[in-house]
Design a protein around this motif. Sequence first.
Motif, PDB file in Angstrom:
ATOM      1  N   ARG A  22       0.820  -1.434  -0.307  1.00  0.00           N
ATOM      2  CA  ARG A  22      -0.352  -0.104   0.266  1.00  0.00           C
ATOM      3  C   ARG A  22       0.575   0.883   0.249  1.00  0.00           C
ATOM      4  NH1 ARG A  22      -2.470  -3.234   3.495  1.00  0.00           N
ATOM      5  NH2 ARG A  22      -4.563  -4.543   3.322  1.00  0.00           N
ATOM      6  N   LEU A  25       0.236   6.529  -3.571  1.00  0.00           N
ATOM      7  CA  LEU A  25       0.068   7.149  -5.280  1.00  0.00           C
ATOM      8  C   LEU A  25      -0.160   7.665  -6.078  1.00  0.00           C
ATOM      9  CD1 LEU A  25      -2.242   3.828  -5.613  1.00  0.00           C
ATOM     10  CD2 LEU A  25      -0.390   3.731  -5.749  1.00  0.00           C
ATOM     11  N   GLY A  29      -4.576   8.133  -9.766  1.00  0.00           N
ATOM     12  CA  GLY A  29      -3.963   6.889 -10.934  1.00  0.00           C
ATOM     13  C   GLY A  29      -3.754   5.698  -9.950  1.00  0.00           C
ATOM     14  N   ASP A  30      -4.000   4.915 -10.883  1.00  0.00           N
ATOM     15  CA  ASP A  30      -4.083   3.511 -10.528  1.00  0.00           C
ATOM     16  C   ASP A  30      -3.031   2.556  -9.543  1.00  0.00           C
ATOM     17  OD1 ASP A  30      -1.691   2.569 -12.319  1.00  0.00           O
ATOM     18  OD2 ASP A  30      -3.334   2.087 -13.719  1.00  0.00           O
ATOM     19  N   ALA A  31      -3.399   1.474  -9.202  1.00  0.00           N
ATOM     20  CA  ALA A  31      -1.859   1.104  -8.412  1.00  0.00           C
ATOM     21  C   ALA A  31      -0.733   1.228  -8.735  1.00  0.00           C
ATOM     22  CB  ALA A  31      -2.467  -0.382  -8.266  1.00  0.00           C
ATOM     23  N   GLN A  32      -0.646   0.816  -9.933  1.00  0.00           N
ATOM     24  CA  GLN A  32       0.600   0.831 -10.716  1.00  0.00           C
ATOM     25  C   GLN A  32       1.584   2.077 -10.412  1.00  0.00           C
ATOM     26  OE1 GLN A  32       0.980  -1.402 -14.014  1.00  0.00           O
ATOM     27  NE2 GLN A  32      -0.242  -2.650 -14.075  1.00  0.00           N
ATOM     28  N   ASP A  33       0.473   3.576 -10.100  1.00  0.00           N
ATOM     29  CA  ASP A  33       0.969   4.659 -10.412  1.00  0.00           C
ATOM     30  C   ASP A  33       1.747   5.760  -8.685  1.00  0.00           C
ATOM     31  OD1 ASP A  33       0.847   4.710 -12.976  1.00  0.00           O
ATOM     32  OD2 ASP A  33      -1.602   5.544 -12.420  1.00  0.00           O
ATOM     33  N   HIS A  61       0.981  -3.362  -6.803  1.00  0.00           N
ATOM     34  CA  HIS A  61       1.426  -2.471  -7.229  1.00  0.00           C
ATOM     35  C   HIS A  61       1.607  -2.705  -8.843  1.00  0.00           C
ATOM     36  CE1 HIS A  61       0.962   0.676  -4.132  1.00  0.00           C
ATOM     37  NE2 HIS A  61       1.634   0.040  -3.301  1.00  0.00           N
ATOM     38  N   ARG A 338     -14.387  -2.076  -6.023  1.00  0.00           N
ATOM     39  CA  ARG A 338     -13.077  -3.181  -6.964  1.00  0.00           C
ATOM     40  C   ARG A 338     -13.873  -4.742  -7.735  1.00  0.00           C
ATOM     41  NH1 ARG A 338      -7.722  -2.775  -4.300  1.00  0.00           N
ATOM     42  NH2 ARG A 338      -6.533  -4.005  -6.202  1.00  0.00           N
TER      43      ARG A 338
END
Length: 378
Positions: A22, A25, A29-33, A61, A338
């Motif tokens: 976690r 971010l 952004g999304d989880a990769q950002d 991520h 989600r």
Amino acid sequence: MQYRSFGRHGFDTSIVGLGTMRLPLIVGGDAQDIDEDRAIKLIRRAIDMGINYVDTAYVYHGGKSEVVLGKALRGGYRDRVTLVDKSPVWLVETYEDFEKHLQTQLERLQTDCIDVYLLHALDLEGWRRIEKLGALRFLEEQKAKGTIKAAGFSFHDKHESFMEIIQAHPWDMTLIQMNYMDEFEQATLKGLEFAGELGIPVVIMEPLKGGLLATAPEDIAEIMAERRPDWSPVEWSFRWLAHRPEVKVILSGMSSEEQIIENVHIGDRLAPLNFKEEDFRAVERIRDIYKSRVQVPCTQCNYCIPCPAGVKIPKIFEYYNLCHVYENKESVAALYHRFVSEEQRPVRCTSCGACMEACPQKIEIPVVLKDAGQYFSK
């Protein structure tokens, strides 16, 4: 920070560990950002404050957690931590895949050795499959080569499955989900104690049940303050776990400097056998109050699925209960939206009755699904 001896491996670990699932971010952004600058500063801040156990995984991520962690551990930080990573066993189809994924992780982390390497998120079916593929041989070969120092597994299944896996190999450690609300879930407290009897160090994930125990409703906060006015809800959760000598690390996914500072200060006070009998009784009262708020008596037996219409019945009831039990509606509703797709939601229910015939709790499932659907649509 309190430290504990990590079994037979010759190193001590901070009782509070840093999880990197976690990380902060970029706004919008999304989880990769991942906000790399903030994340790197947070990781180094945690290490500078005494946390020396840092955990990541191949999929966190979208793979970026390992990359950012590798950058954060430059400049001498790598030598100051026990670095933990996990093999994405569900992606392994051949023996060669084990090493392929490990090499990718070593490159992302910019290191030639991972201190503790885990088989990730085992259940009994997954364990038996990868055991046949040679998972144990792979771990021992990598230990002999020096690419990993210790091997273990993280676990998500029932107690009986945990007991089979924990006895299948002289593991160097195990990572299990545990908090004072989940004492009888997954590996269970008995499983934790059995691992201790085998001399296998235990690391805890989800000590705050995904953040649901980080705050407390007013009536529960009153019980906590009456007994221990100087303990926050987080400290209650951590102390309940740290009381047990089998627990070597309480893993926390910290995404802000405030969380790091709070957890490190709590870690200063987490000596074993620190929980008194009156504290345990207070937790029993708290647990009873939470359980009294359950809306649907669903036991997650899964007899109602597969639903002919594709409705994800047990998962919907789980989120519906969590919203009411912990009074943390926004966080749980976010999980619902989600992880329950449009095709799996209550609106798809045709009231065919197949689920009611299968339900041992005799829940009027179509009626409750309608209530849950209306609740989450708000």
